[in-house]
Design a protein around this motif. Structure first.
Motif, PDB file in Angstrom:
ATOM      1  N   VAL A  80      32.963  -2.525  41.489  1.00  0.00           N
ATOM      2  CA  VAL A  80      33.941  -1.945  42.413  1.00  0.00           C
ATOM      3  C   VAL A  80      33.373  -2.095  43.813  1.00  0.00           C
ATOM      4  O   VAL A  80      32.219  -1.735  44.071  1.00  0.00           O
ATOM      5  N   ALA A  81      34.191  -2.634  44.728  1.00  0.00           N
ATOM      6  CA  ALA A  81      33.718  -2.882  46.089  1.00  0.00           C
ATOM      7  C   ALA A  81      34.910  -3.017  47.025  1.00  0.00           C
ATOM      8  O   ALA A  81      35.998  -3.413  46.594  1.00  0.00           O
ATOM      9  N   PRO A  82      34.737  -2.706  48.321  1.00  0.00           N
ATOM     10  CA  PRO A  82      35.822  -2.872  49.282  1.00  0.00           C
ATOM     11  C   PRO A  82      35.937  -4.326  49.746  1.00  0.00           C
ATOM     12  O   PRO A  82      35.325  -4.728  50.734  1.00  0.00           O
ATOM     13  N   LEU A  83      36.719  -5.103  49.040  1.00  0.00           N
ATOM     14  CA  LEU A  83      36.875  -6.521  49.369  1.00  0.00           C
ATOM     15  C   LEU A  83      37.860  -6.733  50.500  1.00  0.00           C
ATOM     16  O   LEU A  83      37.906  -7.805  51.106  1.00  0.00           O
ATOM     17  N   THR A  84      38.664  -5.721  50.784  1.00  0.00           N
ATOM     18  CA  THR A  84      39.570  -5.722  51.936  1.00  0.00           C
ATOM     19  C   THR A  84      39.438  -4.372  52.619  1.00  0.00           C
ATOM     20  O   THR A  84      38.828  -3.444  52.086  1.00  0.00           O
ATOM     21  N   GLY A  85      40.003  -4.251  53.818  1.00  0.00           N
ATOM     22  CA  GLY A  85      39.939  -2.987  54.528  1.00  0.00           C
ATOM     23  C   GLY A  85      38.900  -2.985  55.629  1.00  0.00           C
ATOM     24  O   GLY A  85      38.331  -4.018  55.980  1.00  0.00           O
ATOM     25  N   HIS A  86      38.608  -1.792  56.159  1.00  0.00           N
ATOM     26  CA  HIS A  86      37.794  -1.672  57.366  1.00  0.00           C
ATOM     27  C   HIS A  86      36.309  -1.915  57.147  1.00  0.00           C
ATOM     28  O   HIS A  86      35.556  -2.030  58.117  1.00  0.00           O
ATOM     29  N   THR A  91      15.565  14.555  74.000  1.00  0.00           N
ATOM     30  CA  THR A  91      16.914  15.086  73.816  1.00  0.00           C
ATOM     31  C   THR A  91      17.750  14.015  73.116  1.00  0.00           C
ATOM     32  O   THR A  91      17.527  12.812  73.315  1.00  0.00           O
ATOM     33  N   ALA A  92      18.689  14.444  72.316  1.00  0.00           N
ATOM     34  CA  ALA A  92      19.490  13.490  71.549  1.00  0.00           C
ATOM     35  C   ALA A  92      20.922  13.972  71.414  1.00  0.00           C
ATOM     36  O   ALA A  92      21.204  15.180  71.457  1.00  0.00           O
ATOM     37  N   ALA A  93      21.823  13.015  71.243  1.00  0.00           N
ATOM     38  CA  ALA A  93      23.230  13.298  70.947  1.00  0.00           C
ATOM     39  C   ALA A  93      23.624  12.510  69.704  1.00  0.00           C
ATOM     40  O   ALA A  93      23.035  11.462  69.406  1.00  0.00           O
ATOM     41  N   VAL A  94      24.624  13.021  69.014  1.00  0.00           N
ATOM     42  CA  VAL A  94      25.137  12.367  67.810  1.00  0.00           C
ATOM     43  C   VAL A  94      26.652  12.270  67.912  1.00  0.00           C
ATOM     44  O   VAL A  94      27.308  13.209  68.384  1.00  0.00           O
ATOM     45  N   ILE A  95      27.218  11.159  67.463  1.00  0.00           N
ATOM     46  CA  ILE A  95      28.656  11.036  67.264  1.00  0.00           C
ATOM     47  C   ILE A  95      28.867  10.513  65.853  1.00  0.00           C
ATOM     48  O   ILE A  95      28.251   9.517  65.455  1.00  0.00           O
ATOM     49  N   PHE A  96      29.712  11.205  65.073  1.00  0.00           N
ATOM     50  CA  PHE A  96      29.844  10.864  63.657  1.00  0.00           C
ATOM     51  C   PHE A  96      31.246  11.170  63.150  1.00  0.00           C
ATOM     52  O   PHE A  96      32.003  11.928  63.757  1.00  0.00           O
ATOM     53  N   ASP A  97      31.568  10.573  61.995  1.00  0.00           N
ATOM     54  CA  ASP A  97      32.853  10.768  61.328  1.00  0.00           C
ATOM     55  C   ASP A  97      32.766  11.994  60.434  1.00  0.00           C
ATOM     56  O   ASP A  97      32.055  11.993  59.429  1.00  0.00           O
ATOM     57  N   GLU A 100      37.907  10.326  60.465  1.00  0.00           N
ATOM     58  CA  GLU A 100      38.310   9.082  59.809  1.00  0.00           C
ATOM     59  C   GLU A 100      38.277   7.889  60.758  1.00  0.00           C
ATOM     60  O   GLU A 100      39.243   7.582  61.444  1.00  0.00           O
ATOM     61  N   GLU A 101      37.137   7.227  60.745  1.00  0.00           N
ATOM     62  CA  GLU A 101      36.921   6.124  61.680  1.00  0.00           C
ATOM     63  C   GLU A 101      37.889   4.960  61.485  1.00  0.00           C
ATOM     64  O   GLU A 101      38.177   4.228  62.430  1.00  0.00           O
ATOM     65  N   SER A 102      38.442   4.797  60.273  1.00  0.00           N
ATOM     66  CA  SER A 102      39.375   3.695  60.052  1.00  0.00           C
ATOM     67  C   SER A 102      40.669   3.875  60.837  1.00  0.00           C
ATOM     68  O   SER A 102      41.434   2.930  61.022  1.00  0.00           O
ATOM     69  N   LYS A 103      40.912   5.114  61.348  1.00  0.00           N
ATOM     70  CA  LYS A 103      42.144   5.390  62.087  1.00  0.00           C
ATOM     71  C   LYS A 103      41.883   5.761  63.545  1.00  0.00           C
ATOM     72  O   LYS A 103      42.816   5.999  64.305  1.00  0.00           O
ATOM     73  N   THR A 104      40.601   5.856  63.919  1.00  0.00           N
ATOM     74  CA  THR A 104      40.266   6.277  65.282  1.00  0.00           C
ATOM     75  C   THR A 104      39.915   5.065  66.138  1.00  0.00           C
ATOM     76  O   THR A 104      39.112   4.235  65.740  1.00  0.00           O
ATOM     77  N   TYR A 138      30.124   3.306  60.497  1.00  0.00           N
ATOM     78  CA  TYR A 138      30.072   1.961  59.962  1.00  0.00           C
ATOM     79  C   TYR A 138      30.220   0.946  61.102  1.00  0.00           C
ATOM     80  O   TYR A 138      30.627   1.293  62.211  1.00  0.00           O
ATOM     81  N   TYR A 139      29.922  -0.326  60.789  1.00  0.00           N
ATOM     82  CA  TYR A 139      29.724  -1.338  61.825  1.00  0.00           C
ATOM     83  C   TYR A 139      30.874  -1.493  62.816  1.00  0.00           C
ATOM     84  O   TYR A 139      30.648  -1.599  64.032  1.00  0.00           O
ATOM     85  N   ALA A 140      32.118  -1.516  62.341  1.00  0.00           N
ATOM     86  CA  ALA A 140      33.242  -1.762  63.249  1.00  0.00           C
ATOM     87  C   ALA A 140      33.412  -0.604  64.228  1.00  0.00           C
ATOM     88  O   ALA A 140      33.550  -0.807  65.441  1.00  0.00           O
ATOM     89  N   ALA A 141      33.388   0.619  63.702  1.00  0.00           N
ATOM     90  CA  ALA A 141      33.519   1.788  64.569  1.00  0.00           C
ATOM     91  C   ALA A 141      32.300   1.935  65.468  1.00  0.00           C
ATOM     92  O   ALA A 141      32.428   2.297  66.644  1.00  0.00           O
ATOM     93  N   ALA A 142      31.107   1.652  64.942  1.00  0.00           N
ATOM     94  CA  ALA A 142      29.886   1.769  65.744  1.00  0.00           C
ATOM     95  C   ALA A 142      29.922   0.818  66.934  1.00  0.00           C
ATOM     96  O   ALA A 142      29.534   1.180  68.055  1.00  0.00           O
ATOM     97  N   ALA A 143      30.400  -0.406  66.713  1.00  0.00           N
ATOM     98  CA  ALA A 143      30.510  -1.376  67.805  1.00  0.00           C
ATOM     99  C   ALA A 143      31.517  -0.903  68.847  1.00  0.00           C
ATOM    100  O   ALA A 143      31.299  -1.031  70.062  1.00  0.00           O
ATOM    101  N   MET A 144      32.632  -0.340  68.391  1.00  0.00           N
ATOM    102  CA  MET A 144      33.659   0.158  69.307  1.00  0.00           C
ATOM    103  C   MET A 144      33.122   1.331  70.129  1.00  0.00           C
ATOM    104  O   MET A 144      33.335   1.420  71.349  1.00  0.00           O
ATOM    105  N   ILE A 145      32.410   2.242  69.458  1.00  0.00           N
ATOM    106  CA  ILE A 145      31.814   3.386  70.155  1.00  0.00           C
ATOM    107  C   ILE A 145      30.810   2.908  71.201  1.00  0.00           C
ATOM    108  O   ILE A 145      30.785   3.399  72.335  1.00  0.00           O
ATOM    109  N   ALA A 146      29.988   1.937  70.829  1.00  0.00           N
ATOM    110  CA  ALA A 146      28.979   1.419  71.757  1.00  0.00           C
ATOM    111  C   ALA A 146      29.632   0.824  73.004  1.00  0.00           C
ATOM    112  O   ALA A 146      29.190   1.081  74.134  1.00  0.00           O
ATOM    113  N   ASN A 147      30.665   0.045  72.814  1.00  0.00           N
ATOM    114  CA  ASN A 147      31.361  -0.552  73.955  1.00  0.00           C
ATOM    115  C   ASN A 147      31.980   0.509  74.856  1.00  0.00           C
ATOM    116  O   ASN A 147      31.868   0.448  76.089  1.00  0.00           O
TER     117      ASN A 147
END
Length: 379
Positions: free
Chosen positions: A31-37, A167-173, A205-209, A232-241
């Motif tokens: 079982v694996a996410p072969l499609t999707g985010h 000092t540190a900050a976190v952003i998470f789903d 829900e990062e797939s919708k944000t 996850y990678y797609a949301a992390a890249a978007m957050i970084a930008n």
């Protein structure tokens, strides 16, 4: 040649052909996410497990109690969605009658499927689900990866000791068990070292944000020494930008969710210089690592990521366990997995009493669009 001899030769040839067509077979589910985010995760894991199973099939199959069985690897797409993952587990167990399952990838999907496998007595190895709760589902559930508390502590230690962050900050789903567990582990470990959390921001829900500006504005105001981009990678890249666009200059750190070739493509300059915790490095000189990297690259045309590595290890563990079990009985296979002591690509693997492996972690740096190994951290 007389007719009788001719027909004997034809009969022998047909019998030989039929013996190959109807060779003994064992069904393994995937079982694996072969499609999707998070589709790159699923493709990597499917490819790597297939590589391992193809290799044993080329040798005549897996030896179970003196009989060779060809592995029929049946993979279902969970699309990165827990409900679909649960249905995939049911289908593999009830319809395909698999004897074991490799899957799935994300913790929330594995947590949806694992109780189904546990109730059915089907041994299951998740390659990559790092949430603590996964193996607590029951004694038929294992994983090939380290846990979120460990990698959260590794990232916190690296931030405090190597990046000299105080000092540190976190952003998470907040809707994902994986990212929630990592955020908590990072926070607790960083504070235990003497650091201070100045922002702890969540989204749902990062797939919708697609817009993280509210959270990042709060983080910018807090002015942290380091920002843990826990996604996850797609949301992390978007957050970084978006963070860089807002003027946040703090170095980024992350966990194994960053590990995709798409991360540097999507993140570009924004993710340069970032560090993350991962399960292996293709630069590890051990022969088992270099052989795997070479074979994977030859078949799929790219260097295997950690997701591929862990799926390959899960397949190796299952093959080894089936051969030691000498049986296709679920309880016997489960006991053999528990007794594993095997050199794998991600290290020597043994399991503790709840099905978690003892592992080391690699720190990876994003440099010129590449993932560059920095050092190993042993638990």
């Amino acid at each position: 040649m007389n007719k009788k001899l001719f027909f004997i030769i034809i009969l022998v040839a047909l019998l030989f052909s039929f013996s190959n067509v109807f060779a003994a077979e064992i069904k393994i589910g995937g079982v694996a996410p072969l499609t999707g985010h998070v589709a790159t995760y699923g493709i990597s894991t499917k490819n790597a497990a297939t590589l391992a199973f193809d290799a044993i099939n080329a040798e005549g199959g897996v030896d179970i109690g003196g009989t060779k069985y060809l592995i029929n690897y049946i993979v279902e797409d969970d699309q990165g969605t827990p409900e679909i993952a649960a249905n995939a587990f049911r289908k593999l167990i009830d319809q395909d009658e698999v004897v074991a399952i490799i899957g799935t990838v994300t913790s929330n999907c594995t947590l949806a499927g694992a109780p189904i496998a546990q109730d059915a007595g089907i041994p299951t190895i998740s390659p990559t689900s790092t949430a603590v709760q996964v193996t607590l589902t029951g004694d038929y559930i294992f994983r090939a990866c380290f846990l979120d508390p460990f990698q959260g502590a590794v990232v916190a230690s690296f931030s405090y000791n190597d990046l000299n962050a105080r000092t540190a900050a976190v952003i998470f789903d907040n809707a994902n068990d994986y990212t929630k567990g990592l955020a908590e582990a990072f926070r607790d470990s960083f504070e235990a070292l003497g650091g201070k959390m100045v922002a702890y921001e969540s989204f749902t829900e990062e797939s919708k944000t697609v817009d993280y500006s509210a959270q990042l504005t709060n983080i910018k105001t807090a002015n942290p020494d380091v920002l843990f981009v826990d996604a996850y990678y797609a949301a992390a890249a978007m957050i970084a930008n978006q963070a860089r666009d807002l003027g946040i200059a703090a170095p980024f750190v992350g966990a194994d969710g960053w590990d995709s070739a798409q991360f540097t493509i999507l993140g570009g300059e924004a993710v340069e210089g970032g560090h993350f915790c991962n399960h292996y490095s293709p630069e590890d000189p051990r022969p088992v690592v270099q052989d795997f990297v070479k074979e994977y690259a030859e078949k799929y045309g790219e260097t295997p990521d950690a997701l591929a590595t862990l799926a390959y290890d899960a397949a190796l563990i299952l093959i080894d366990s089936l051969q030691r079990a000498g049986s296709m009985d679920g309880a016997t296979i489960r006991d053999a997995i528990s007794a594993t002591d095997l050199e794998c690509v991600s290290g020597q693997i043994t399991f503790n009493e709840v099905g978690d492996p003892n592992k080391k972690a690699a720190i990876i740096k994003v440099e010129n669009g590449k993932f560059v190994f920095q050092k190993f951290v042993q638990p």
